[in-house]
Design an enzyme around this catalytic site. Structure first.
Site, mmCIF file in Angstrom:
data_model
loop_
_atom_site.group_PDB
_atom_site.id
_atom_site.type_symbol
_atom_site.label_atom_id
_atom_site.label_comp_id
_atom_site.label_asym_id
_atom_site.label_seq_id
_atom_site.Cartn_x
_atom_site.Cartn_y
_atom_site.Cartn_z
ATOM 1 N N ASP A 148 33.219 11.343 87.796
ATOM 2 C CA ASP A 148 32.582 12.147 87.005
ATOM 3 C C ASP A 148 33.429 13.481 87.238
ATOM 4 O OD1 ASP A 148 31.409 13.599 84.915
ATOM 5 O OD2 ASP A 148 29.234 12.978 85.423
HETATM 6 C C1 NOJ Z 1 30.116 15.319 82.889
HETATM 7 C C2 NOJ Z 1 29.131 14.170 82.449
HETATM 8 O O1 NOJ Z 1 28.227 14.109 83.376
HETATM 9 C C3 NOJ Z 1 29.803 12.939 81.953
HETATM 10 O O2 NOJ Z 1 28.541 12.295 81.311
HETATM 11 C C4 NOJ Z 1 31.164 13.237 80.998
HETATM 12 O O3 NOJ Z 1 31.671 12.187 80.468
HETATM 13 C C5 NOJ Z 1 32.235 14.068 81.779
HETATM 14 N N1 NOJ Z 1 31.501 15.461 82.138
HETATM 15 C C6 NOJ Z 1 33.231 14.482 80.970
HETATM 16 O O4 NOJ Z 1 33.106 15.250 79.666
#
Ligand code: NOJ
Length: 680
Positions: free
Chosen positions: A254
């Protein structure tokens, strides 16, 4: 792809495992050198080694980034573009939690395929969806991105969503592996602590659904599992994801979650994080660059890492091949999208996702003299969180569809024209949370409907005019105090582009609501986490015995349980039959139930079949949803709904984490009926 891999330098390989935002390729790096660039610690040479891009505005930007990159790149391997298309790119579908209310996987799949077309027209090859995290705590801001509290529903909708994306060729990334939805106290990024048996029994199924449908990537979670951050958790990534779930695609972190392992105090620094990441099985690191900065040096000390790096790069190259990037790295033109089909699907999905919780007077007759009150009267921003390219200006406000005698988007009672309201026969109050009340980093400690609304509703109720509450929300709220003061309640978890039309059509009976809750509405915040499929307890609640599982100050009952939702039709369930009460695994019975529409209104009904394992070697939930079917019934029509029992409906994980079936009796519930099954 092996040939391409062979010709790459170690630095070029590590670049393939690094994802950064588009700005870095086309922005003025000199100007930005003090900003995010310093954080990333990448010089221009390294930027043009990286392999994937996070987010893109449109196909022109995508083409520009790709062209700039390919001109400077030695190996000419195209960049791959990924982004968060969660419930639509241009045309916004209901949010995932809203979609789950539909109990209609076919429609959910259609919604995903429309979203896929739009996402791809923007230049994306991958969407970071579905979010298959099982949720049990409405305080967590991200419940809105989930399919709710039930593992089976989570499986079915994750599966349908991925199939929808695939049907148009959009690659998908299921997230967040694993159990991110269990953030303690509903606080985003907080500790997650669960046993392996809990993980296997309830929390894996959503990811499994997406993987079985062919999800191409898996994103790791921010949280720890067994005290090791998911992003560097070898057990999770190797044993569970690659081993048990047989996932062959790309594992991506993530946003910054690899370097957050330093804050978890489980890695010493960037380079330690990089070694632990690649060793645990993490392929791409998102929004940080420790692989690219550290691992080349590390491979000199530890040549074993080279093999892991090669395997990861090969997976990334295959992903790019699958996305068609080697054939054509550009997006020729933004297909001048005809959004009419997508809007139709968005309407259909929204119309099945709105939930009727209380009903004394609906549907309204168009001639009823109405006061239309509340902030959503003239609000166009009804798209919900993560609506990305969705433009609120392209939506309609509710007042466009309701011909009210008196309209006001004020929320303060003193500002209403009481004399005008008094002249009307019905109050429609459209209020609730905004898109900014839920989403990532938007956890709430207090999910009570605000005191302000409570006061307003109580005052309005003194006018003795029936009230319809239309509640807009990203999560289940505690509405216990206001339920007695309104006559009708329609709730939705943000319905997207067609919200206002669907709300109005439902009020007037053009749409007959059929949504059911995928997540329990607590009666009191102190009950959270509350979910229907809990274990029995050694002292299950008994009114006559004070030493049983209960609170001394509030009841155990939720306000509205999972699966609750009314219709304007009147459905009656009868004749629950089982073809054979005694069965073996080779001879499992079919369950039949008759559903009759006893009204003159055509309606849709989701028929839910639950099973309770009466006795087992481990404690089992009080009941679990195992199958469901959605049917349409004409006025006064009856249908027999059949469920063929499957082995998995009776199986569970034991303490050795093996999925088994044990002989014995099971109770099968449909609505208010039940029957017994004896498995020999
Ligand atoms: C953080 C989020 O937790 C995730 O769900 C998302 O896909 C990513 N950022 C990318 O934007």
């Amino acid at each position: 792809m092996e040939d391409i891999l062979k010709n790459l330098t170690i630095e070029e390989k590590l670049g393939q495992l690094t994802m950064i935002p588009p700005f870095f390729y086309i922005g003025d790096l000199k100007k930005e050198v003090f900003g995010a660039l310093t954080e990333l610690k990448l010089d221009e040479k390294k930027i043009f080694l990286t392999g994937s891009v996070l987010g893109i505005q449109n196909h022109e930007e995508m083409n520009l980034v790709q062209k700039t990159y390919l001109e400077k790149s030695r190996h000419k391997i195209p960049l791959i573009f990924m982004g968060d298309v969660i419930h639509g790119a241009v045309t916004i579908m209901p949010t995932p939690l809203a979609q789950a209310c539909s109990f209609n996987p076919e429609l959910v799949k259609k919604g995903a395929s429309e979203s896929a077309k739009e996402a791809m027209s923007k230049g994306l090859q991958v969407t970071f969806s579905p979010m298959s995290d099982l949720v049990r705590d409405p305080r967590w801001g991200r419940v809105n991105e989930s399919f709710g509290e039930d593992p089976y529903l989570n499986y079915v909708f994750s599966y349908a969503t991925v199939k929808g994306y695939k049907s148009e060729g959009l690659l998908s990334c299921v997230k967040h592996f694993a159990a991110y939805g269990l953030s303690e106290a509903g606080k985003d990024y907080n500790t997650v602590d669960l046993s392996r048996i809990n993980l296997f029994s309830y929390f894996l199924s959503g990811y499994e659904g997406a993987i079985n449908a062919g999800a191409d990537l898996v994103m790791t979670a921010f949280n720890t599992f067994e005290y090791v951050p998911a992003t560097i958790n070898k057990y999770l990534l190797k044993d569970v994801l690659r081993g048990k779930l047989k996932f062959k695609g790309v594992i991506i972190s993530d946003y910054d979650s690899l370097l957050q392992t330093i804050n978890h105090r489980t890695t010493l620094n960037d380079c330690d994080a990089a070694i632990k990441g690649i060793t645990a099985g993490l392929d791409i690191e998102m929004a940080s660059s420790s692989y690219l900065r550290c691992l080349s040096e590390e491979t000199k000390k530890n040549p074993e890492l080279l093999k892991l790096i090669d395997e990861a790069v090969l997976r990334v190259l295959k992903l790019k091949e699958k996305a068609g990037l080697f054939k054509d790295p550009y997006k020729k033109k933004d297909l001048s999208l005809d959004t009419s089909k997508a809007l139709k699907v968005s309407y259909d999905l929204a119309s099945e996702s709105i939930v009727l919780l209380k009903n004394e007077n609906l549907p309204l007759n168009k001639k009823t003299k109405v006061s239309l009150l509340g902030k959503y009267v003239s609000e166009k921003d009804v798209l919900g969180p993560w609506s990305w390219h969705g433009d609120p200006n392209n939506t309609d406000e509710l007042s466009k569809y309701i011909n009210a005698y008196y309209k006001s988007d004020f929320e303060i009672f003193e500002h209403y024209d009481i004399e005008k309201i008094k002249k009307t026969e019905h109050i429609i109050l459209a209020i609730g949370e905004t898109r900014h009340d839920s989403g990532e980093a938007h956890s709430k400690a207090d999910i009570n409907i605000s005191l302000h609304y409570e006061t307003l509703i109580k005052k309005l109720s003194k006018l003795n005019i029936p009230i319809t509450l239309v509640l807009y929300t990203g999560r289940p709220l505690v509405i216990t105090n206001i339920v007695p003061f309104v006559n009708n309640i329609l709730v939705h978890f943000h319905l997207g582009s067609m919200t206002s039309k669907v709300v109005a059509d439902t009020i007037y009976g053009i749409n007959n609501p059929s949504g059911k809750l995928p997540m329990t509405f607590p009666r009191h915040i102190g009950q959270v986490p509350i979910y229907y499929n809990h274990l029995s307890s050694g002292r299950p609640y008994q009114e006559t015995d004070p030493y049983t599982m209960k609170y001394i100050d509030i009841s155990n009952e939720p306000m509205y349980e999972f699966g609750y939702g009314l219709s304007y039709s009147k459905f009656k369930y009868s004749n629950l039959e089982i073809t054979n009460k005694k069965a073996t695994l080779n001879n499992l019975p079919t369950i039949k139930v008759t559903v009759t529409n006893e009204s003159n209104i055509k309606g849709k009904e989701s028929v839910l079949m639950y099973i309770k394992d009466d006795f087992a070697s481990i404690a089992r939930p009080v009941k679990e949803l195992k199958q469901f079917k959605k049917i349409i019934l004409k006025p006064y029509e009856s249908k027999v709904v059949e469920f063929k029992l499957r082995k998995e409906d009776l199986s569970f994980y034991n303490q050795d984490l093996k999925k088994i079936v044990e002989k014995g009796t099971f109770t099968i519930y449909i609505e208010n009926l039940y029957t017994e099954l004896e498995l020999e």
